[in-house]
Design a protein around this motif. Structure first.
Motif, PDB file in Angstrom:
ATOM      1  N   CYS A  11      10.506   6.314  -7.052  1.00 16.13           N
ATOM      2  CA  CYS A  11      10.027   5.345  -6.068  1.00 16.13           C
ATOM      3  C   CYS A  11      11.195   4.494  -5.571  1.00 16.13           C
ATOM      4  O   CYS A  11      12.097   4.148  -6.334  1.00 16.13           O
ATOM      5  CB  CYS A  11       8.964   4.440  -6.674  1.00 16.13           C
ATOM      6  SG  CYS A  11       7.509   5.324  -7.273  1.00 16.13           S
ATOM      7  N   ARG A  57       2.292   3.555  -4.085  1.00 14.01           N
ATOM      8  CA  ARG A  57       2.656   4.973  -3.941  1.00 14.01           C
ATOM      9  C   ARG A  57       3.351   5.254  -2.603  1.00 14.01           C
ATOM     10  O   ARG A  57       4.103   6.223  -2.473  1.00 14.01           O
ATOM     11  CB  ARG A  57       1.399   5.846  -4.071  1.00 14.01           C
ATOM     12  CG  ARG A  57       1.618   7.346  -3.821  1.00 14.01           C
ATOM     13  CD  ARG A  57       2.601   7.930  -4.808  1.00 14.01           C
ATOM     14  NE  ARG A  57       2.897   9.342  -4.607  1.00 14.01           N
ATOM     15  CZ  ARG A  57       3.776   9.828  -3.744  1.00 14.01           C
ATOM     16  NH1 ARG A  57       4.435   9.010  -2.924  1.00 14.01           N
ATOM     17  NH2 ARG A  57       4.013  11.119  -3.679  1.00 14.01           N
ATOM     18  N   VAL A  73       2.451   4.267 -11.565  1.00 17.00           N
ATOM     19  CA  VAL A  73       1.943   4.270 -10.189  1.00 17.00           C
ATOM     20  C   VAL A  73       0.613   5.012 -10.169  1.00 17.00           C
ATOM     21  O   VAL A  73       0.513   6.145 -10.634  1.00 17.00           O
ATOM     22  CB  VAL A  73       2.934   4.942  -9.225  1.00 17.00           C
ATOM     23  CG1 VAL A  73       2.353   5.053  -7.817  1.00 17.00           C
ATOM     24  CG2 VAL A  73       4.246   4.167  -9.202  1.00 17.00           C
ATOM     25  N   HIS A  94       5.492   9.681 -11.448  1.00 20.40           N
ATOM     26  CA  HIS A  94       5.786   8.265 -11.202  1.00 20.40           C
ATOM     27  C   HIS A  94       4.985   7.401 -12.172  1.00 20.40           C
ATOM     28  O   HIS A  94       3.941   6.857 -11.808  1.00 20.40           O
ATOM     29  CB  HIS A  94       5.457   7.891  -9.751  1.00 20.40           C
ATOM     30  CG  HIS A  94       6.161   8.740  -8.741  1.00 20.40           C
ATOM     31  ND1 HIS A  94       5.504   9.543  -7.833  1.00 20.40           N
ATOM     32  CD2 HIS A  94       7.492   8.934  -8.516  1.00 20.40           C
ATOM     33  CE1 HIS A  94       6.387  10.180  -7.084  1.00 20.40           C
ATOM     34  NE2 HIS A  94       7.599   9.826  -7.482  1.00 20.40           N
ATOM     35  N   CYS A 100       7.097   5.960  -2.870  1.00 19.03           N
ATOM     36  CA  CYS A 100       7.560   6.910  -3.886  1.00 19.03           C
ATOM     37  C   CYS A 100       7.841   8.269  -3.260  1.00 19.03           C
ATOM     38  O   CYS A 100       7.228   8.650  -2.269  1.00 19.03           O
ATOM     39  CB  CYS A 100       6.512   7.064  -4.978  1.00 19.03           C
ATOM     40  SG  CYS A 100       6.185   5.541  -5.899  1.00 19.03           S
TER      41      CYS A 100
END
Length: 409
Positions: A228, A215, A119, A116, A218
């Motif tokens: 996410c 987070r 993130v 991600h 996600c």
């Protein structure tokens, strides 16, 4: 957690103990003991440290064990943590700050977010956590966990803890909670977690810390690396009333008495019905499968129950490990860590960990984070602070979110 946990060793010899530790947890072990292994060092009344060699499928490894006598009323176990869920420190730092005489690292955690981009990894642990009887967090969905594959029939709600009767136990702690507003009651499905279930609402309190809550939206319930969600909403509640809202999860310290509610997908749609000034009541707790109350608990996964290894334990992947054994009806605890020095780094499989704990007299066993996280600390006789007794495989201590501390009066 680390590349060493991914090494596979297809040949597995039966686990052979190379030391005599017959006094440890009542075990009757035989073999040739390396120098200094057969006699333990008393760290404090009720706390004994030993180290010895094991021959396993991948070769000889070296292990460190703290035997803790909970029948001694001057000894207790507790959660080591840096003060916030989304925070990390070394076990030496945590034990020193909390004045523990010994300890080991704890739960698996959100160590990276390469899947991600943009993130931040939160550093928060996977499973539930209780410190001094106070609930700090609940478990992330099983599909969102970090760590090796779980044994069949286990999940992220599994914990090791000490109940209010002073005995160590394996149990399961599930989040119970509600968000009530406008005459409507919604289930609360997250508490200070780095990942929320799909379509849910989670609560974040001052225990979370200042790390971004992005987070939380996600991944999915079955795939940690899934993208996410773009359907998010966040509401801040102070003194029981909505004071602000945002289309995306935010960051920054959360004041005492304030709760931030984060929703994703259907959960976000529910939160969007709230407006500034609305009354909101948030209730939560952790319910034990045994219906017991806990003074301390943290996550990991069971490997030994009723004196028998769990079915389906991995027999192929050897790695540096940390684990806990419970003996004598919960009155004796064995904190177990494999040495990460290059000569011993081949380590143990999870099946071999269960066998080693059983050989030490444990009837229950619980695996904690391993690899570069594996750390066992204890005070030397006469010392005021703990020191690291094993060799962390990274060459230095890793900062981790929590651990098990040994405390004496």
């Amino acid at each position: 957690m680390t590349p060493s946990q991914g090494r596979s060793h297809t040949s597995r010899a039966s686990l052979t103990l190379l030391t005599a530790l017959g006094t440890l947890a009542g075990a009757a072990l035989t073999g040739a003991a390396p120098a200094g292994a057969a006699t333990g060092t008393t760290i404090a009344a009720g706390v004994v440290y030993r180290q010895y060699d094991l021959t396993a499928g991948a070769g000889v490894t070296h292990v460190h064990v703290l035997a803790v006598d909970l029948a001694n009323t001057r000894v207790r176990l507790g959660l080591l943590h840096p003060g916030k869920v989304a925070s990390r420190a070394t076990i030496t730092q945590q034990a020193t700050a909390q004045k523990a005489v010994a300890g080991v690292n704890g739960d698996f955690f959100n160590i990276t977010e390469t899947q991600h981009p943009g993130v931040a990894a939160t550093g928060a642990s996977v499973g539930p956590a209780i410190a001094n009887g106070r609930v700090l967090k609940a478990a992330v969905p099983t599909g969102q966990r970090f760590g090796p594959e779980l044994p069949p029939g286990t999940d992220t709600d599994d914990v090791l803890g000490v109940s209010t009767d002073g005995r160590a136990r394996l149990d399961s702690l599930a989040l119970t909670g509600t968000v009530t507003s406008l005459g409507r009651r919604l289930p609360l499905r997250g508490l200070n977690q780095y990942a929320l279930a799909e379509n849910s609402v989670g609560a974040y309190t001052s225990d979370w810390g200042g790390v971004s809550r992005a987070r939380a939206a996600c991944g999915t319930d079955s795939e940690r690396a899934a993208p996410c969600s773009t359907r998010t909403y966040e509401v801040t509640v102070e003194q029981g009333r909505v004071v602000s809202a945002s289309a995306t999860p935010g960051s920054g310290a959360i004041a005492a008495g304030t709760t931030v509610l984060v929703g994703r997908e259907a959960g976000a749609q529910h939160l969007k019905t709230l407006v500034k000034g609305d009354r909101v009541a948030v209730r939560y707790g952790l319910a034990a499968a045994s219906q017991r109350a806990y003074r301390f608990a943290l996550g990991g996964y069971p490997v030994l129950t009723g004196g028998k290894p769990l079915p389906g334990l991995d027999t192929r992947t050897s790695a540096v490990r940390t684990a806990v054994g419970i003996a004598n009806g919960g009155q004796r605890v064995l904190l177990f860590a494999v040495d990460g020095a290059p000569a011993y780094r081949s380590g143990l499989t999870i099946a071999e960990v269960a066998a080693a704990l059983k050989s030490l007299g444990a009837t229950e066993g619980f695996s904690l984070d391993g690899g570069g996280s594996s750390t066992l600390v204890a005070r030397a006789p006469g010392a005021a602070k703990v020191s690291v007794r094993n060799h962390p495989s990274d060459g230095t201590e890793r900062a981790v979110p929590n651990g098990i501390g040994v405390f004496t009066q």
